[in-house]
Motif scaffolding. Structure first.
Motif, PDB file in Angstrom:
ATOM      1  N   THR A  49       0.906  -1.568   0.028  1.00  0.00           N
ATOM      2  CA  THR A  49       0.069   0.097  -0.193  1.00  0.00           C
ATOM      3  C   THR A  49       0.436   1.137   0.213  1.00  0.00           C
ATOM      4  O   THR A  49       0.960   2.527  -0.857  1.00  0.00           O
ATOM      5  N   LYS A  50       1.897   1.321   0.477  1.00  0.00           N
ATOM      6  CA  LYS A  50       2.834   2.112   0.983  1.00  0.00           C
ATOM      7  C   LYS A  50       3.854   2.702  -0.781  1.00  0.00           C
ATOM      8  O   LYS A  50       3.750   3.199  -1.465  1.00  0.00           O
ATOM      9  N   GLU A  51       3.706   1.349  -1.300  1.00  0.00           N
ATOM     10  CA  GLU A  51       4.464   1.762  -3.079  1.00  0.00           C
ATOM     11  C   GLU A  51       3.326   2.016  -3.163  1.00  0.00           C
ATOM     12  O   GLU A  51       3.777   3.045  -4.414  1.00  0.00           O
ATOM     13  N   HIS A  77       1.695   7.571 -11.569  1.00  0.00           N
ATOM     14  CA  HIS A  77       2.572   6.387 -11.811  1.00  0.00           C
ATOM     15  C   HIS A  77       0.678   5.499 -11.602  1.00  0.00           C
ATOM     16  O   HIS A  77       0.958   4.657 -10.682  1.00  0.00           O
ATOM     17  N   ALA A  78      -0.167   5.726 -12.874  1.00  0.00           N
ATOM     18  CA  ALA A  78      -1.437   4.866 -12.114  1.00  0.00           C
ATOM     19  C   ALA A  78      -1.492   3.714 -12.089  1.00  0.00           C
ATOM     20  O   ALA A  78      -1.992   2.739 -11.633  1.00  0.00           O
ATOM     21  N   GLU A  79      -0.759   3.201 -13.405  1.00  0.00           N
ATOM     22  CA  GLU A  79      -0.552   1.577 -13.710  1.00  0.00           C
ATOM     23  C   GLU A  79       0.181   1.631 -12.425  1.00  0.00           C
ATOM     24  O   GLU A  79       0.170  -0.078 -11.801  1.00  0.00           O
ATOM     25  N   LEU A  80       1.499   1.620 -11.886  1.00  0.00           N
ATOM     26  CA  LEU A  80       2.460   0.995 -10.712  1.00  0.00           C
ATOM     27  C   LEU A  80       1.834   1.701  -9.332  1.00  0.00           C
ATOM     28  O   LEU A  80       1.485   0.368  -8.528  1.00  0.00           O
ATOM     29  N   LEU A  81       0.090   1.890  -9.231  1.00  0.00           N
ATOM     30  CA  LEU A  81      -0.445   2.365  -8.259  1.00  0.00           C
ATOM     31  C   LEU A  81      -1.248   1.308  -7.858  1.00  0.00           C
ATOM     32  O   LEU A  81      -1.049   0.157  -6.531  1.00  0.00           O
ATOM     33  N   VAL A  82      -2.072   0.434  -9.143  1.00  0.00           N
ATOM     34  CA  VAL A  82      -2.596  -0.334  -9.272  1.00  0.00           C
ATOM     35  C   VAL A  82      -2.396  -2.045  -9.123  1.00  0.00           C
ATOM     36  O   VAL A  82      -2.508  -2.823  -8.083  1.00  0.00           O
ATOM     37  N   THR A  83      -0.697  -2.161  -9.852  1.00  0.00           N
ATOM     38  CA  THR A  83      -0.031  -3.348  -9.451  1.00  0.00           C
ATOM     39  C   THR A  83       0.150  -3.437  -7.703  1.00  0.00           C
ATOM     40  O   THR A  83       0.006  -4.174  -6.916  1.00  0.00           O
ATOM     41  N   HIS A  84       0.208  -2.903  -7.454  1.00  0.00           N
ATOM     42  CA  HIS A  84       1.326  -2.467  -5.868  1.00  0.00           C
ATOM     43  C   HIS A  84      -0.205  -2.710  -4.966  1.00  0.00           C
ATOM     44  O   HIS A  84      -0.807  -3.185  -3.877  1.00  0.00           O
TER      45      HIS A  84
END
Length: 112
Positions: free
Chosen positions: A36-38, A47-54
């Motif tokens: 969640t912190k990431e 970076h919406a894509e990386l938000l989704v990944t994490h």
């Protein structure tokens, strides 16, 4: 999405997919908090894509933690992680980040 970002997302996705089978006795709540912190850090950078990944990785761990030891804060964290994922997929990194921050508040409360 450039090639480096795609490779990073693909690598993180593979790691998330394999992680549950590699570490059965891990602390799921701590992992949910870490991811969640990431998600928040990447969301703040837009970076919406990386938000989704994490956020998806955090959701997997939060659901496992909830299954092991039900807690209202974990359940609320799960609700906000799902909202963060939904908004992240819509490329709304700012709104997704706010939901991830709210999820973090609840997940940390569940840890105490």
């Amino acid at each position: 999405m450039d090639r480096r970002t795609f490779s990073l997302v693909l690598g993180l996705g593979a790691a998330v997919a394999l992680a549950p089978s590699l570490a059965l006795a891990e602390d799921h709540l701590a992992e949910a908090i870490s991811h969640t912190k990431e998600a928040i850090a990447h969301g703040k950078e837009g970076h919406a894509e990386l938000l989704v990944t994490h956020a998806e990785a955090a959701l997997t761990h939060a659901e496992a933690a909830e299954k092991q030891k039900p807690n209202p804060h974990t359940a609320e964290g799960i609700t906000h992680l799902k909202a963060a994922i939904e908004h992240g997929k819509l490329k709304h990194a700012d709104v997704g980040t706010k939901h991830a921050e709210e999820a973090l508040t609840h997940l940390e409360a569940a840890e105490k």
